[in-house]
Design an enzyme around this catalytic site. Sequence first.
Site, short mmCIF file in Angstrom:
data_model
loop_
_atom_site.label_atom_id
_atom_site.label_comp_id
_atom_site.label_asym_id
_atom_site.label_seq_id
_atom_site.Cartn_x
_atom_site.Cartn_y
_atom_site.Cartn_z
N GLY A 1 0.78 -1.23 0.00
CA GLY A 1 0.00 0.00 0.00
C GLY A 1 0.82 1.29 0.00
O GLY A 1 0.32 2.32 0.45
N SER A 2 2.03 1.25 -0.51
CA SER A 2 2.80 2.51 -0.53
C SER A 2 2.17 3.50 -1.52
O SER A 2 2.14 4.71 -1.26
CB SER A 2 4.27 2.27 -0.88
OG SER A 2 4.42 1.91 -2.23
N LEU B 1 -10.41 -7.97 -12.40
CA LEU B 1 -11.84 -7.62 -12.28
C LEU B 1 -12.61 -8.20 -13.47
O LEU B 1 -12.08 -8.28 -14.58
CB LEU B 1 -12.00 -6.10 -12.25
CG LEU B 1 -11.35 -5.39 -11.05
CD1 LEU B 1 -11.31 -3.89 -11.28
CD2 LEU B 1 -12.08 -5.72 -9.75
N ASN C 1 -5.16 2.05 -13.29
CA ASN C 1 -4.21 1.15 -12.63
C ASN C 1 -2.80 1.67 -12.84
O ASN C 1 -2.53 2.36 -13.82
CB ASN C 1 -4.33 -0.25 -13.26
CG ASN C 1 -3.36 -1.25 -12.66
OD1 ASN C 1 -3.18 -1.30 -11.44
ND2 ASN C 1 -2.72 -2.04 -13.50
N HIS D 1 1.12 0.31 -13.35
CA HIS D 1 1.83 -0.92 -13.71
C HIS D 1 3.33 -0.63 -13.76
O HIS D 1 3.74 0.37 -14.35
CB HIS D 1 1.33 -1.42 -15.08
CG HIS D 1 1.91 -2.73 -15.46
ND1 HIS D 1 1.48 -3.92 -14.92
CD2 HIS D 1 2.93 -3.05 -16.30
CE1 HIS D 1 2.19 -4.91 -15.43
NE2 HIS D 1 3.09 -4.42 -16.26
N ASP E 1 -3.77 -5.08 -18.57
CA ASP E 1 -2.71 -4.08 -18.75
C ASP E 1 -2.68 -3.50 -20.17
O ASP E 1 -1.61 -3.15 -20.69
CB ASP E 1 -1.32 -4.69 -18.42
CG ASP E 1 -1.24 -5.12 -16.97
OD1 ASP E 1 -1.91 -4.51 -16.12
OD2 ASP E 1 -0.50 -6.08 -16.67
C1 GRF Z 1 3.63 -1.46 -7.46
O1 GRF Z 1 4.89 -1.66 -8.04
C2 GRF Z 1 2.56 -1.49 -8.53
O2 GRF Z 1 2.96 -0.94 -9.73
C3 GRF Z 1 2.35 -2.97 -8.68
O3 GRF Z 1 2.42 -3.47 -7.37
C4 GRF Z 1 3.25 -2.63 -6.56
C5 GRF Z 1 2.41 -2.22 -5.40
O4 GRF Z 1 3.13 -1.52 -4.46
N1 GRF Z 1 1.13 -3.24 -9.39
P1 GRF Z 1 2.39 -0.86 -3.22
O5 GRF Z 1 1.46 -1.91 -2.62
O6 GRF Z 1 1.63 0.33 -3.72
O7 GRF Z 1 3.48 -0.49 -2.27
#
Ligand code: GRF
Length: 189
Positions: A20-21, A95, A109, A111, A147
């Site tokens: 969740g960063s 989804l 999203n 990616h 994607d």
């Molecule tokens: C990120 O690199 C995002 O692009 C990918 O998963 C990771 C999630 O990181 N889909 P966080 O949970 O937001 O820290």
Amino acid sequence: MEKLTGLKKIKTAIFISGTGSNLNNIIKFSKQKKSPISIDLIVSNTLDAKGLKYAEQFHIKKKIFNFKNDEKKILLSLKKEKIKFICLAGFMKILSKEFIKKFNKKIINIHPSLLPKYKGLNTHSRAIKNKDKLTGCTVHYVTASLDSGKIILQKKVKIAAKDNLTSLAKKVLTLEHKLYPAAIMKIFN
Ligand code: GRF
């Protein structure tokens, strides 16, 4: 996308599965005056998602669904909270077409690659294995095809000879934290 009118922010849900960063970063962004969105719901497909702690920290409602047979329940929750926009941030479930249709062009999203390169998982190891000189991240609309939706914004970063999986993932994640808010600004302005 609709223009912002007055001071009303667009009620947004963030879907997560892990750390969740990006969630933390988008919540902080959403609190700025210039942000077109407010974060009103955090949705996770697992109780184990570390990012759920941000629901407590920022006093945001959270919901956990297993996403197999729960789509009706999820839609009800989104309706109840008047959610108009969804950001996927490290969300690891796919989804359904029906769900995506209900939020047509309202789900985005992030990616960790320069799409259309490296759709799916393990993007950093594929970039290293192929000795790519550049990688990056992409914010795109979510469509039924994985994607592959229209790209909103993309940011590049160099892969150094000394980079490994950990250092590259860290580099790209730092970039993601800049890109996601910028993409949201681009959509609504
Ligand atoms: C990120 O690199 C995002 O692009 C990918 O998963 C990771 C999630 O990181 N889909 P966080 O949970 O937001 O820290």
